[in-house]
Design a protein around this motif. Structure first.
Motif, PDB file in Angstrom:
ATOM      1  N   UNK A 120     -33.651 -17.504 -35.978  1.00  0.00           N
ATOM      2  CA  UNK A 120     -33.167 -16.341 -35.244  1.00  0.00           C
ATOM      3  C   UNK A 120     -31.884 -16.705 -34.515  1.00  0.00           C
ATOM      4  N   UNK A 121     -31.206 -15.681 -34.006  1.00  0.00           N
ATOM      5  CA  UNK A 121     -29.891 -15.897 -33.429  1.00  0.00           C
ATOM      6  C   UNK A 121     -29.925 -16.727 -32.151  1.00  0.00           C
ATOM      7  N   UNK A 122     -31.070 -16.809 -31.485  1.00  0.00           N
ATOM      8  CA  UNK A 122     -31.123 -17.614 -30.268  1.00  0.00           C
ATOM      9  C   UNK A 122     -30.818 -19.079 -30.560  1.00  0.00           C
ATOM     10  N   UNK A 123     -31.157 -19.540 -31.774  1.00  0.00           N
ATOM     11  CA  UNK A 123     -30.858 -20.914 -32.153  1.00  0.00           C
ATOM     12  C   UNK A 123     -29.352 -21.155 -32.172  1.00  0.00           C
ATOM     13  N   UNK A 141     -26.065  -7.978 -26.117  1.00  0.00           N
ATOM     14  CA  UNK A 141     -26.625  -8.472 -24.855  1.00  0.00           C
ATOM     15  C   UNK A 141     -27.827  -9.357 -25.096  1.00  0.00           C
ATOM     16  N   UNK A 142     -28.857  -9.234 -24.268  1.00  0.00           N
ATOM     17  CA  UNK A 142     -30.063 -10.050 -24.449  1.00  0.00           C
ATOM     18  C   UNK A 142     -30.732  -9.844 -25.804  1.00  0.00           C
ATOM     19  N   UNK A 143     -30.532  -8.652 -26.393  1.00  0.00           N
ATOM     20  CA  UNK A 143     -31.146  -8.371 -27.693  1.00  0.00           C
ATOM     21  C   UNK A 143     -30.545  -9.245 -28.784  1.00  0.00           C
ATOM     22  N   UNK A 144     -29.310  -9.709 -28.589  1.00  0.00           N
ATOM     23  CA  UNK A 144     -28.619 -10.490 -29.616  1.00  0.00           C
ATOM     24  C   UNK A 144     -29.421 -11.710 -30.045  1.00  0.00           C
ATOM     25  N   UNK A 145     -30.055 -12.349 -29.082  1.00  0.00           N
ATOM     26  CA  UNK A 145     -30.791 -13.579 -29.395  1.00  0.00           C
ATOM     27  C   UNK A 145     -32.054 -13.318 -30.198  1.00  0.00           C
ATOM     28  N   UNK A 146     -32.550 -12.093 -30.198  1.00  0.00           N
ATOM     29  CA  UNK A 146     -33.775 -11.776 -30.936  1.00  0.00           C
ATOM     30  C   UNK A 146     -33.498 -11.313 -32.357  1.00  0.00           C
ATOM     31  N   UNK A 147     -32.231 -11.140 -32.707  1.00  0.00           N
ATOM     32  CA  UNK A 147     -31.877 -10.629 -34.026  1.00  0.00           C
ATOM     33  C   UNK A 147     -32.089 -11.680 -35.104  1.00  0.00           C
ATOM     34  N   UNK A 148     -32.411 -11.200 -36.287  1.00  0.00           N
ATOM     35  CA  UNK A 148     -32.435 -12.094 -37.439  1.00  0.00           C
ATOM     36  C   UNK A 148     -31.000 -12.305 -37.927  1.00  0.00           C
ATOM     37  N   UNK A 149     -30.832 -13.294 -38.782  1.00  0.00           N
ATOM     38  CA  UNK A 149     -29.505 -13.566 -39.318  1.00  0.00           C
ATOM     39  C   UNK A 149     -28.966 -12.363 -40.092  1.00  0.00           C
ATOM     40  N   UNK A 150     -29.802 -11.732 -40.893  1.00  0.00           N
ATOM     41  CA  UNK A 150     -29.357 -10.595 -41.706  1.00  0.00           C
ATOM     42  C   UNK A 150     -28.959  -9.403 -40.833  1.00  0.00           C
ATOM     43  N   UNK A 151     -29.733  -9.150 -39.777  1.00  0.00           N
ATOM     44  CA  UNK A 151     -29.400  -8.028 -38.897  1.00  0.00           C
ATOM     45  C   UNK A 151     -28.097  -8.304 -38.147  1.00  0.00           C
ATOM     46  N   UNK A 152     -27.879  -9.552 -37.763  1.00  0.00           N
ATOM     47  CA  UNK A 152     -26.628  -9.887 -37.078  1.00  0.00           C
ATOM     48  C   UNK A 152     -25.445  -9.750 -38.043  1.00  0.00           C
ATOM     49  N   UNK A 153     -25.622 -10.148 -39.300  1.00  0.00           N
ATOM     50  CA  UNK A 153     -24.583  -9.961 -40.310  1.00  0.00           C
ATOM     51  C   UNK A 153     -24.268  -8.476 -40.487  1.00  0.00           C
ATOM     52  N   UNK A 154     -25.316  -7.631 -40.461  1.00  0.00           N
ATOM     53  CA  UNK A 154     -25.109  -6.196 -40.594  1.00  0.00           C
ATOM     54  C   UNK A 154     -24.312  -5.653 -39.411  1.00  0.00           C
ATOM     55  N   UNK A 211     -19.797 -18.536 -44.353  1.00  0.00           N
ATOM     56  CA  UNK A 211     -20.435 -18.639 -43.043  1.00  0.00           C
ATOM     57  C   UNK A 211     -20.784 -20.099 -42.785  1.00  0.00           C
ATOM     58  N   UNK A 212     -21.461 -20.336 -41.676  1.00  0.00           N
ATOM     59  CA  UNK A 212     -21.752 -21.726 -41.302  1.00  0.00           C
ATOM     60  C   UNK A 212     -23.242 -22.021 -41.279  1.00  0.00           C
ATOM     61  N   UNK A 213     -24.031 -21.221 -41.987  1.00  0.00           N
ATOM     62  CA  UNK A 213     -25.480 -21.413 -41.950  1.00  0.00           C
ATOM     63  C   UNK A 213     -25.905 -22.738 -42.559  1.00  0.00           C
ATOM     64  N   UNK A 258     -21.409 -16.788 -33.732  1.00  0.00           N
ATOM     65  CA  UNK A 258     -22.103 -18.079 -33.902  1.00  0.00           C
ATOM     66  C   UNK A 258     -22.497 -18.450 -35.311  1.00  0.00           C
ATOM     67  N   UNK A 259     -22.517 -17.504 -36.253  1.00  0.00           N
ATOM     68  CA  UNK A 259     -22.839 -17.878 -37.632  1.00  0.00           C
ATOM     69  C   UNK A 259     -21.659 -17.612 -38.572  1.00  0.00           C
ATOM     70  N   UNK A 260     -20.493 -17.333 -37.996  1.00  0.00           N
ATOM     71  CA  UNK A 260     -19.263 -17.228 -38.781  1.00  0.00           C
ATOM     72  C   UNK A 260     -18.553 -18.577 -38.779  1.00  0.00           C
ATOM     73  N   UNK A 261     -18.014 -18.937 -39.889  1.00  0.00           N
ATOM     74  CA  UNK A 261     -17.212 -20.152 -39.976  1.00  0.00           C
ATOM     75  C   UNK A 261     -15.882 -19.943 -39.257  1.00  0.00           C
ATOM     76  N   UNK A 262     -15.429 -20.973 -38.564  1.00  0.00           N
ATOM     77  CA  UNK A 262     -14.145 -20.864 -37.860  1.00  0.00           C
ATOM     78  C   UNK A 262     -13.000 -20.610 -38.831  1.00  0.00           C
ATOM     79  N   UNK A 263     -13.104 -21.146 -40.028  1.00  0.00           N
ATOM     80  CA  UNK A 263     -12.039 -20.928 -41.019  1.00  0.00           C
ATOM     81  C   UNK A 263     -11.949 -19.463 -41.415  1.00  0.00           C
TER      82      UNK A 263
END
Length: 361
Positions: free
Chosen positions: A9-12, A91-104, A168-170, A181-186
């Motif tokens: 999850x995004x909290x990681x 906000x606080x919800x960001x950390x509870x998101x899955x990787x796919x939902x954050x990508x969306x 991405x940087x997964x 946090x899961x996007x590559x800096x490049x």
């Protein structure tokens, strides 16, 4: 072999980048962001819907430039949808998101902003083609305009999906960015530089348009006395161009620079404290576009007012429009260059009011 973290999850990722998504989205700051965001979204939905409806309803707008204008309004409308989705997943919800939902979440934002930017570039090129040929509208057919619109959205969707497709940087968290946090800096460097290059191209195109109009007007002024309105044409065009470019610079450049700094791994730039405000500033461009590109066009504004008031069509206005159908276009302060006709071709269109013949020539 690098370990991949698709199941985290995004909290990681937020904890690894030391991004505190809870404290910074509480209290007055959170209320301010939500209030501004809600106001922006409502205005974006209403104003851009009116622009699209006006283009569909008024047959005088059935030309390539206005089709592209309606598509710009659609892109800005989509930006409002993307921001609404963001408000419910931040906000606080960001950390509870899955990787796919954050990508969306991020993909919707990237798609909408890219669509608006590419559409602005296409409008600039269309205006350049028309003005250099001394016409109100370009010779683009409906098929070509449709192809351009489809291409704009294809590019926008592709750009929004690129991180999901693998950039991405997964599987290599050492190159993860701080803002995303899961996007590559490049990828952030690529995306921000690409958009800045498109911005530079737009600046060059509009400067070329203005210099061409000014040169043609000066040539005419040396041979004819001209009216005051004709002499003011370059000034009015310059004000419109500066408004468009100024709005774009103010709304987009800060956010692009912040993304570029994050991509370059600038740890001492304090980008975490300004990211949400620059996002609001970028979305403000979607609020300003209907004003800059539509409301300054008298007939566009008149059409939208009739729809807002739900009143019958003003007969006196229609009689005036039927007598001088292209005067409204020539008085527009839109970047479309409608003012140019009066000074470049010495009233061939505006003086005679024979728009139909001109368009068919």
């Amino acid at each position: 072999m690098n370990e991949c973290y698709y199941d985290k999850r995004m909290d990681f990722f937020y904890n690894r980048t030391k991004t505190d998504t809870a404290d910074e989205w509480t209290g007055p700051q959170l209320i301010g962001v939500l209030c501004f965001g809600t106001f922006f979204c409502l205005f974006i939905f209403i104003s851009n819907s009116l622009v699209i409806a006006a283009v569909v309803k008024n047959k005088r707008f059935h030309f390539p430039f206005y089709y592209l204008l309606a598509n710009l309004a659609a892109a800005d409308f989509f930006a409002g949808i993307a921001y609404v989705f963001l408000m419910f997943n931040t906000g606080p919800v960001s950390k509870t998101l899955t990787v796919n939902r954050w990508f969306l979440r991020q993909g919707l934002l990237d798609t909408s902003l890219t669509a608006s930017l590419v559409n602005l570039l296409v409008i600039a090129v269309e205006r350049h083609m028309s003005i250099m040929r001394m016409k109100i509208h370009s010779n683009l057919t409906k098929k070509r305009v449709t192809f351009l619109i489809i291409s704009i959205w294809a590019i926008a969707i592709f750009m929004g999906a690129v991180p999901t497709l693998g950039w991405n940087c997964l599987c290599d968290i050492t190159v993860c960015s701080s803002l995303a946090p899961i996007y590559s800096r490049s990828y952030l460097v690529f995306w921000s530089v690409l958009n800045l290059v498109v911005f530079f191209i737009m600046v060059v195109v509009y400067i070329r348009i203005y210099m061409y109009v000014q040169r043609k007007t000066n040539v005419l002024s040396s041979h004819t006395s001209g009216s005051i309105s004709r002499r003011r044409t370059p000034v009015k065009l310059m004000k419109t161009v500066m408004t468009v470019l100024g709005a774009f610079v103010v709304c987009w450049t800060p956010g692009l620079v912040v993304l570029l700094l994050d991509g370059l791994n600038c740890t001492d730039c304090g980008i975490q404290h300004v990211k949400r405000w620059f996002l609001l500033l970028a979305l403000l461009n979607s609020v300003m576009n209907p004003i800059i590109y539509s409301y300054k066009d008298d007939e566009m504004w008149a059409t939208m007012k009739r729809m807002i008031c739900c009143s019958s069509e003003d007969k006196s206005q229609e009689r005036r429009s039927s007598r001088i159908p292209s005067t409204v276009l020539c008085r527009s302060t839109d970047i479309s260059g409608h003012y140019i006709e009066d000074s470049i071709i010495q009233g061939t269109i505006c003086g005679k009011g024979d728009l139909g013949d001109k368009e068919n020539s």
